[in-house]
Design an enzyme around this catalytic site. Structure first.
Site, PDB file in Angstrom:
ATOM      1  N   HIS A 156      23.202  43.738  37.138  1.00 44.75           N
ATOM      2  CA  HIS A 156      23.653  43.754  35.734  1.00 44.75           C
ATOM      3  C   HIS A 156      24.925  44.576  35.572  1.00 44.75           C
ATOM      4  O   HIS A 156      25.158  45.160  34.517  1.00 44.75           O
ATOM      5  CB  HIS A 156      22.576  44.326  34.805  1.00 44.75           C
ATOM      6  CG  HIS A 156      21.217  43.746  35.029  1.00 44.75           C
ATOM      7  ND1 HIS A 156      20.772  42.610  34.420  1.00 44.75           N
ATOM      8  CD2 HIS A 156      20.204  44.141  35.855  1.00 44.75           C
ATOM      9  CE1 HIS A 156      19.538  42.335  34.822  1.00 44.75           C
ATOM     10  NE2 HIS A 156      19.175  43.248  35.711  1.00 44.75           N
ATOM     11  N   SER A 278      54.616  45.221  35.197  1.00 44.31           N
ATOM     12  CA  SER A 278      54.751  44.720  33.832  1.00 44.31           C
ATOM     13  C   SER A 278      56.203  44.852  33.416  1.00 44.31           C
ATOM     14  O   SER A 278      56.884  45.803  33.800  1.00 44.31           O
ATOM     15  CB  SER A 278      53.860  45.536  32.907  1.00 44.31           C
ATOM     16  OG  SER A 278      54.337  45.454  31.584  1.00 44.31           O
ATOM     17  N   LYS A 284      52.327  50.039  34.959  1.00 43.19           N
ATOM     18  CA  LYS A 284      51.374  49.005  35.348  1.00 43.19           C
ATOM     19  C   LYS A 284      51.571  48.503  36.777  1.00 43.19           C
ATOM     20  O   LYS A 284      52.671  48.359  37.277  1.00 43.19           O
ATOM     21  CB  LYS A 284      51.480  47.800  34.405  1.00 43.19           C
ATOM     22  CG  LYS A 284      50.964  48.050  33.003  1.00 43.19           C
ATOM     23  CD  LYS A 284      49.479  48.366  32.957  1.00 43.19           C
ATOM     24  CE  LYS A 284      48.621  47.141  33.068  1.00 43.19           C
ATOM     25  NZ  LYS A 284      48.769  46.206  31.957  1.00 43.19           N
ATOM     26  N   GLU A 291      43.795  37.687  40.185  1.00 40.04           N
ATOM     27  CA  GLU A 291      43.569  36.977  38.921  1.00 40.04           C
ATOM     28  C   GLU A 291      43.916  35.503  39.043  1.00 40.04           C
ATOM     29  O   GLU A 291      43.222  34.633  38.507  1.00 40.04           O
ATOM     30  CB  GLU A 291      44.413  37.605  37.804  1.00 40.04           C
ATOM     31  CG  GLU A 291      43.880  38.972  37.376  1.00 40.04           C
ATOM     32  CD  GLU A 291      44.820  39.728  36.442  1.00 40.04           C
ATOM     33  OE1 GLU A 291      44.386  40.726  35.870  1.00 40.04           O
ATOM     34  OE2 GLU A 291      46.000  39.336  36.303  1.00 40.04           O
TER      35      GLU A 291
END
Ligand code: ARG
Length: 465
Positions: A156, A278, A284, A291
Site C-alpha cells: 500500500h 527546468s 530542478k 517518465e
C-alpha cells in the site's frame, strides 16, 4: 508508377484515394523481408520447373542487386508505388526484363504480405529479447552489489517489512524472465510459413511449400490452412500483448525510480545523463526518461487495442483492413526497443543512497513484525504479541524514534518477556538475514538466487550460439 493490377481498369485511381490506399510509406521498412521471401519463392519455382533456370537465375541476381542497392543507399524506394511488393517487382522488371514478370507466378500479395510481416516480427522478437538480456545483466550487477543493502519493502506504499535492494531488483528480474518466455512461446507458435497459400485458396501450380518454409527458416514447416494463413495476425496480437506486458514492467519500475528519486525519498539519484532540467526553476533535475518510458506504455497498449479491434470484424480471408496491422505495430516495436535501451542506460548509471534506504527501513518500523515474532518465539501467542508491539510502536511514534532506539525499560513496561537481546532481534541485519524461506531476501537465499540468475543468463547466451 503502374499498378500490378491495371488490366481490368479503365480509369486511374483518384489521387487522394490512391494516397489513402497506399502502404509504401510504412511498409517499405520490410524490403529485406520481401526480397528474402521472393528469393525463396523464385528458387522454388525454378526447382519445380515452373519457371526456367535461366529466369530463376536472373530473378535471383536482380533481387540481390536491388537489396544491396537499397541497403547501400544507391536505390531509393519510391513512394509512388502502392506498396513494397509492387515496388520491388516493378524495379525487378525494369532491371531484368520479362523474367521479372514471372516472379509472382503462384503467389498473391496476400501470402506475400503475411510472410513479410511474420519475417519482420520474428526479427523484432529476437531484438527485443536481446535488449531484455542486456537489461537483465545490469539488474544482476545491481543485485550482486546490494545483497546487504537494506531497504523498506512496501505494501500500500506504506513501509512494511525490510528487504534488500538485491531482492527488490530480483523481483524485476523474475518479470523479465517471464517476458522472455512469452517471446519464446510466440516465436515458436508463429514458426510456420504462409508462403504458397496464394490469395486464399492455394494454387494449381505444383509448389513445394516445405522447401520455401525451410529456406526461410520456419522449422514448423508450411502453414496448414491457406485461408487462415493469409488472414492470421494472432502472432502479432500476441507480440503486442507481450510488448505491453514488458512496458507495464518497465513502467512500474520507472514509477518507483521517479518516487525514489524525489526529494521526499532520495533513495536514488538518476545520473545527469538521464535527467533534464527546468527552463524556469534552476534547482530542478527531472526524471524525464523514466517518465517518458512510463508515458509511452499507453501508446503500446494502444497498438494492441487497435489491432484487436481491427481484427474483430474481418470475415475470412484477407481484407484490406489488415493493412492497418502495420503502422501501430511498427510504432509499438520501435517504442519498446527505444524504451529498453534508455531504461537500461538509466539503471546502469543510477546511484543508490544506501544509508538513506536503510535509515528509512528503520524509521518506518519495518521491524515491527520481527519484534512481535521475538515474543512469539518466547511463548507469547501471536495475537497478544501483535498488540504489545503495536503499543510499543505507538510509543515510538509519540517520541519520534525507531523501535531500535526505544529504551529497554519501555519494552519491559509492556511485557517482561523482553530482554536486551530484543535489539539484536530487530536489527535490520537480523530481520533480513533470518528471512530464509525460499524466495525471501535473507543473504543465503539471495546468494542462491543470484547464482541461479547468473546461470540463467549464461544458458540464454549459449542457447543463442
Ligand atoms: N499492402 C497490403 C497490406 O499491407 C498488401 C496486401 C495487398 N493485397 C491485396 N489483395 N490488396 O496488407
Amino acid at each position: 508508377m503502374a499498378n500490378l493490377w491495371g488490366g481490368r481498369f479503365t480509369e486511374a485511381t483518384d489521387a487522394s484515394a490512391y494516397r489513402f490506399n497506399q502502404s509504401i510509406s510504412f511498409d517499405k521498412r520490410m524490403y529485406e523481408e520481401d526480397i528474402a521471401g521472393s528469393l525463396a519463392h523464385a528458387k522454388m519455382l525454378g526447382k519445380q520447373g515452373i519457371i526456367s533456370s535461366e529466369d530463376m537465375e536472373k530473378i535471383i541476381d536482380g533481387l540481390n542487386s536491388i537489396r544491396d542497392d537499397i541497403a547501400a543507399g544507391r536505390l531509393v524506394i519510391s513512394e509512388e508505388a502502392e506498396d513494397i511488393h509492387s515496388f520491388i517487382e516493378s524495379e525487378l522488371t525494369d532491371r531484368i526484363g520479362d523474367a521479372g514478370k514471372k516472379l509472382h507466378t503462384g503467389r498473391s500479395r496476400n501470402d506475400q504480405v503475411a510472410l513479410d510481416m511474420k519475417l519482420y516480427t520474428r526479427k523484432r522478437i529476437q531484438e527485443t529479447d536481446r535488449l531484455i538480456d542486456l537489461l537483465m545483466r545490469e539488474l544482476l550487477k545491481i543485485m550482486e552489489d546490494n545483497i546487504d543493502t537494506y531497504m523498506p519493502g512496501f505494501t500500500h506504499l506504506q513501509k512494511a517489512q525490510p528487504v534488500t535492494l538485491a531482492h527488490h531488483a530480483g523481483a524485476y528480474f523474475e518479470m523479465f524472465i517471464r517476458d522472455r518466455q512469452r517471446l519464446a512461446d510466440i516465436y515458436e507458435r508463429m514458426n510456420t510459413c504462409p508462403l504458397g497459400a496464394g490469395a486464399l485458396a492455394g494454387t494449381t501450380y505444383d509448389l513445394d511449400r516445405e522447401y520455401t518454409a525451410e529456406k526461410l527458416g520456419f522449422t514448423g514447416g508450411p502453414t496448414r490452412n491457406s485461408m487462415d494463413s493469409v488472414s492470421d495476425r494472432d502472432y502479432l496480437i500476441e507480440f503486442l500483448s507481450a510488448l505491453s506486458t514488458i512496458m507495464m514492467h518497465l513502467s512500474r519500475s520507472c514509477e518507483e525510480i521517479i518516487l525514489w528519486n524525489s526529494n521526499e525519498y532520495r533513495f536514488v539519484e538518476i545520473d545527469d545523463r538521464y535527467s533534464t532540467g527546468s527552463s524556469i526553476m534552476p534547482q530542478k533535475k527531472n526524471p524525464d526518461i523514466a517518465e517518458l518510458v512510463r508515458g509511452k506504455t499507453g501508446r503500446v497498449y494502444g497498438a494492441l487495442m487497435a489491432l484487436l479491434t481491427t481484427m474483430k470484424g474481418i470475415p475470412l480471408a484477407y481484407n484490406k483492413d489488415m493493412q492497418e496491422d502495420k503502422e501501430a505495430a511498427f510504432d509499438a516495436m520501435d517504442t519498446v526497443l527505444d524504451c529498453l535501451r534508455e531504461f537500461t542506460g538509466m539503471i546502469s548509471t543510477i546511484r543508490f543512497n544506501r544509508d538513506i534506504m536503510e535509515d528509512s527501513a528503520k524509521k518506518g518500523f519495518t521491524n515491527a513484525t520481527d519484534a512481535a515474532d521475538y515474543l512469539v518465539k518466547k511463548g507469547v501467542p501471536f495475537r497478544e504479541a501483535h498488540s504489545i508491539t503495536g503499543r510499543l510502536v505507538l510509543k515510538c511514534v509519540e517520541k519520534g524514534i525507531a523501535l531500535d532506539d526505544l529504551p529497554i525499560e519501555e519494552y519491559k513496561a509492556e511485557s517482561d518477556v523482553f530482554e536486551k537481546d530484543i535489539y539484536d532481534a530487530i536489527s535490520m541485519k537480523t530481520c533480513v538475514e533470518k528471512r530464509l524461506t525460499k524466495g525471501a531476501p535473507g543473504r543465503e537465499r539471495m546468494l542462491e538466487a543470484v547464482r541461479f540468475y547468473r546461470v540463467y543468463l549464461e544458458d540464454m547466451a549459449s542457447d543463442k550460439d
